[in-house]
Design an enzyme around this catalytic site. Sequence first.
Site, mmCIF file in Angstrom:
data_model
loop_
_atom_site.group_PDB
_atom_site.id
_atom_site.type_symbol
_atom_site.label_atom_id
_atom_site.label_comp_id
_atom_site.label_asym_id
_atom_site.label_seq_id
_atom_site.Cartn_x
_atom_site.Cartn_y
_atom_site.Cartn_z
ATOM 1 N N TYR A 56 0.382 -1.466 -0.232
ATOM 2 C CA TYR A 56 0.007 -0.015 0.226
ATOM 3 C C TYR A 56 0.976 0.898 -0.148
ATOM 4 O O TYR A 56 2.328 1.462 0.817
ATOM 5 C CB TYR A 56 -1.088 -0.112 1.097
ATOM 6 C CG TYR A 56 -1.721 -1.160 1.358
ATOM 7 C CD1 TYR A 56 -2.151 -2.024 -0.072
ATOM 8 C CD2 TYR A 56 -2.400 -1.371 2.236
ATOM 9 C CE1 TYR A 56 -2.919 -2.636 0.478
ATOM 10 C CE2 TYR A 56 -3.573 -2.337 2.459
ATOM 11 C CZ TYR A 56 -3.704 -3.505 1.636
ATOM 12 O OH TYR A 56 -4.738 -4.512 1.176
ATOM 13 N N SER A 238 -13.504 -5.322 1.985
ATOM 14 C CA SER A 238 -14.494 -4.812 1.053
ATOM 15 C C SER A 238 -15.696 -4.825 1.549
ATOM 16 O O SER A 238 -16.535 -4.800 1.012
ATOM 17 C CB SER A 238 -13.951 -4.623 -0.261
ATOM 18 O OG SER A 238 -12.424 -4.463 -1.196
ATOM 19 N N GLY A 241 -18.128 -3.156 -1.055
ATOM 20 C CA GLY A 241 -18.330 -3.508 -2.452
ATOM 21 C C GLY A 241 -17.433 -2.422 -3.061
ATOM 22 O O GLY A 241 -17.508 -1.434 -3.910
ATOM 23 N N GLY A 243 -17.920 0.510 -2.375
ATOM 24 C CA GLY A 243 -18.514 1.862 -1.657
ATOM 25 C C GLY A 243 -19.716 1.488 -2.826
ATOM 26 O O GLY A 243 -20.528 2.758 -2.811
ATOM 27 N N LEU A 245 -22.249 -0.577 -2.561
ATOM 28 C CA LEU A 245 -23.191 -0.703 -1.791
ATOM 29 C C LEU A 245 -24.035 0.376 -0.937
ATOM 30 O O LEU A 245 -24.714 0.490 -0.550
ATOM 31 C CB LEU A 245 -22.991 -2.057 -0.781
ATOM 32 C CG LEU A 245 -22.859 -2.996 -1.354
ATOM 33 C CD1 LEU A 245 -22.210 -4.255 -0.542
ATOM 34 C CD2 LEU A 245 -24.194 -3.241 -1.701
#
Length: 350
Positions: A56, A238, A241, A243, A245
Amino acid sequence: MTKLDHRPLGQTDITLPSLCVGTMMYGSQTPEDIAHRQMDRCFEFGINFLDTAELYSIPPDPETHGNSERIVGNWIKSRGLRDKVFLASKIAGRSGMTWMRDGQETRLTPAQIRKAVEGSLARLQTDYIDLYQLHWPDRATPSFGSILYGYRHYKDDYVPLEDTLGALDELKREGKIRHVGLSNETSWGVMKYLQIAKDKNWPRMVSIQNAYNLLNRYFESDLAEIAMQEKIGLLAYSPLGQGYLSGKYLDGKEPAGSRLALYGRLERYQTPAAEAAIRAYVSLAQDLKVDPAALALQFVTSRPWVTSNIFGATSDAQLDVVFQSLSIKWTREIDRAVNAIHAQYPNPCP
Ligand SMILES: NC(=O)c1ccc[n+]([C@@H]2O[C@H](COP(=O)([O-])OP(=O)(O)OC[C@H]3O[C@@H](n4cnc5c(N)ncnc54)[C@H](OP(=O)(O)O)[C@@H]3O)[C@@H](O)[C@H]2O)c1
């Protein structure tokens, strides 16, 4: 406001909060000062569990690689909280991201594992990592919660799992890592690691970090049973999902500053079945008079095989929704309603 609950980490005597701070956008979408404020707020709320990775920030990029660990390390050091937080990081599995390994393919070999741990410890400014996870396998497997490309078998074309776990055992003995976990792993992989640990008296994997949300319940096909029977809980990633959802991307919308608008790469959520499923979950949330994102988050948090739900908020308002999600009482009626939508649109994001 409902309080956080704490759940056992594998067979250890550690308990972790049911929510975990996801930090993969720290240092790309989320600048350091906002990230620090977010971790402050979470810590104050009781969420002292942080998930990062050598890879990351996301999207993967040689320029931002290691930023998330650096930001998390700076925050822990500046607040003097090393012994008060539970810090999870990850080593990249097999990939062509050669910039992480001085020009070599990333692999789960003992030499690379040692080098990766040392890099993470330096960026995190600490002597130990509480949970060290294999981000994805060295084997070719359907990965990152997607079965879009199916399974292809490459016989023996991977670093033996014994070599990987043996290296983790050494690092654990040296005190550099405290516990080990899996991510993006299959049932075969989980069971194999548990067997090797038993046979060799090496560290037992304590958790599995896989994708899990209302649009992707593949974990329930068989890994959920393993999680319960073997006490190796899911660290679900997640949960929204990415964002979708929340409903904010319905009807082709791409709000400015959102992950989709900034980085794209979210085609898997753009199927007609996914759109219909999201619409149905949003409508259910409206009927229940709760925020759609809160409903989706609490679905994940309320599953018995979930040890912790790793969220990815990017603003104070989104973090408020994460906290509020805990106050949704998950009744049998809500469960039935969610399962009826799932039955109509099962796993629509392959
Ligand atoms: N092991 C792995 O391979 C793996 C893979 C992925 C993630 N993870 C871990 O899991 C963490 C969370 O993953 P994720 O970020 O994909 O989780 P997520 O919760 O599914 O998605 C987060 C995205 O949802 C949006 N969002 C959050 N709250 C919202 C709200 N109330 N309303 C509207 N939009 C909202 C944010 O979008 P905007 O950006 O649009 O503001 C954010 O970027 C990561 O940080 C990482 O630690 C691990």
